[in-house]
Design a protein around this motif. Structure first.
Motif, PDB file in Angstrom:
ATOM      1  N   ARG A   4     -24.253 -12.692 -25.239  1.00 26.69           N
ATOM      2  CA  ARG A   4     -23.641 -13.978 -25.617  1.00 26.69           C
ATOM      3  C   ARG A   4     -24.481 -14.710 -26.649  1.00 26.69           C
ATOM      4  NH1 ARG A   4     -21.531 -16.675 -19.907  1.00 26.69           N
ATOM      5  NH2 ARG A   4     -19.865 -15.156 -19.492  1.00 26.69           N
ATOM      6  N   GLU A   7     -23.995 -12.988 -29.950  1.00 22.56           N
ATOM      7  CA  GLU A   7     -22.683 -13.323 -30.508  1.00 22.56           C
ATOM      8  C   GLU A   7     -22.672 -14.739 -31.079  1.00 22.56           C
ATOM      9  OE1 GLU A   7     -19.933 -12.714 -27.365  1.00 22.56           O
ATOM     10  OE2 GLU A   7     -19.824 -10.531 -27.639  1.00 22.56           O
ATOM     11  N   TYR A  10     -24.439 -14.711 -34.349  1.00 27.56           N
ATOM     12  CA  TYR A  10     -23.608 -14.066 -35.353  1.00 27.56           C
ATOM     13  C   TYR A  10     -22.540 -15.031 -35.865  1.00 27.56           C
ATOM     14  CZ  TYR A  10     -20.485 -10.701 -37.582  1.00 27.56           C
ATOM     15  OH  TYR A  10     -19.692 -10.034 -38.485  1.00 27.56           O
ATOM     16  N   ARG A  11     -21.860 -15.715 -34.922  1.00 27.86           N
ATOM     17  CA  ARG A  11     -20.801 -16.667 -35.309  1.00 27.86           C
ATOM     18  C   ARG A  11     -21.376 -17.814 -36.146  1.00 27.86           C
ATOM     19  NH1 ARG A  11     -18.778 -15.708 -29.998  1.00 27.86           N
ATOM     20  NH2 ARG A  11     -19.856 -17.564 -29.242  1.00 27.86           N
TER      21      ARG A  11
END
Length: 307
Positions: A4, A7, A10-11
């Protein structure tokens, strides 16, 4: 939990990179508002105001020992000052082109830029030169050759922009200091020169104050801010994204510029220029696909090693 967090990074990185590229893509509209001001004065103000921002931020975010460390290494100092001169020349060329109806050439140049970076990476840093990079560079060269044959001259802007930026990137790769401190030294030694130039031109009645009204002059003062914000967003993207993803987002900027040049500023796109763009786009598709496959291969090998 780790997934998480990864991620989320990355976002955050993708959002920042897309914002940076979108900002760079629409900046021609901003510079076009300043077209009554000579491009060299715009560049001088841009360096000056950008320098003010960086000089304000660095003392707040870094201890003095980190700030003065580059002064003890002459080689590193020369690298950073050279990078500053080079990126200033790049900016100057870009602004001149935008305000002289050559936006499509700037778009062409920034499409070619990743390929020049790859070429320098192979020549200077001995990076592996896979077949997709060779093919992409061949297509880019073919696009430039088409323009050379048709116009009987090299598309100077479309070549100066990627060559100077690729060289700038190569210099930055050798710099050991953090990105912000490097940016600080890229500007600090140019500041006295641009301040003297601005004062001289303004006192002679040939500067920005004599050329435009207060509203446009205020826009000029903010030129450093609109330069710094995309750079800061790009730094966030570079920190949180794989280079392949970052490289692909980079095509957003010249695409927006390309569309602005045609649809908003009504620059002429003749058949020959369109063909040159299409040839270069084919090269970029090959390059992008190859980079994605290469990146996946590295991830696969890394995963096996971890197993």
């Amino acid at each position: 939990m780790i997934i998480r967090k990864s991620e989320s990074k990355y976002r955050r990185g993708l959002f920042a990179a897309l914002l940076a590229m979108s900002a760079w893509g629409i900046l021609p509209l901003y510079w076009n508002l300043l077209d009554d001001i000579p491009y060299n004065i715009i560049t001088a103000y841009r360096v000056f105001t950008m320098g003010l921002i960086v000089c304000s931020i660095v003392p707040l975010g870094y201890p003095m020992k980190d700030i003065v460390a580059p002064l003890k290494d002459k080689k590193q100092l020369v690298l950073m000052v050279s990078a500053g001169v080079l990126i200033t020349f790049n900016w100057s060329t870009y602004i001149w082109a935008v305000n002289n109806g050559q936006i499509l050439q700037t778009s062409l140049g920034y499409y070619i830029e990743p390929l020049f970076v790859c070429a320098l990476g192979s020549l200077i840093f001995k990076e592996v030169f896979h077949i997709h990079k060779i093919l992409a560079i061949c297509f880019a060269a073919a696009g430039v050759l088409i323009l050379l044959i048709y116009f009987h001259e090299l598309p100077k802007v479309a070549l100066i922009l990627p060559i100077t930026f690729a060289t700038y990137a190569a210099l930055k790769k050798k710099v050991k200091a953090s990105a912000v401190i490097s940016l600080y030294y890229e500007n600090i030694f140019l500041m006295p020169i641009v301040i003297a130039y601005i004062v001289h031109r303004e006192l002679a009645g040939k500067g920005a104050l004599a050329a435009v009204d207060l509203k446009i002059y205020i826009l000029l003062i903010f030129s450093g801010f609109v330069t710094f914000v995309p750079l800061a967003l790009f730094a966030v993207g570079a920190k949180n994204l794989p280079l392949v993803t970052l490289g692909i987002t980079g095509y957003l900027s010249p695409t927006i510029t390309f569309l602005i040049g045609i649809l908003v500023l009504h620059e002429n796109l003749n058949k020959v220029l369109l063909i040159a763009f299409l040839v270069i786009w084919v090269g970029l598709i090959i390059f992008t696909r190859g980079e994605i496959l290469e990146h996946r291969g590295k991830l696969s090998v890394r995963g096996k090693d971890e197993d």
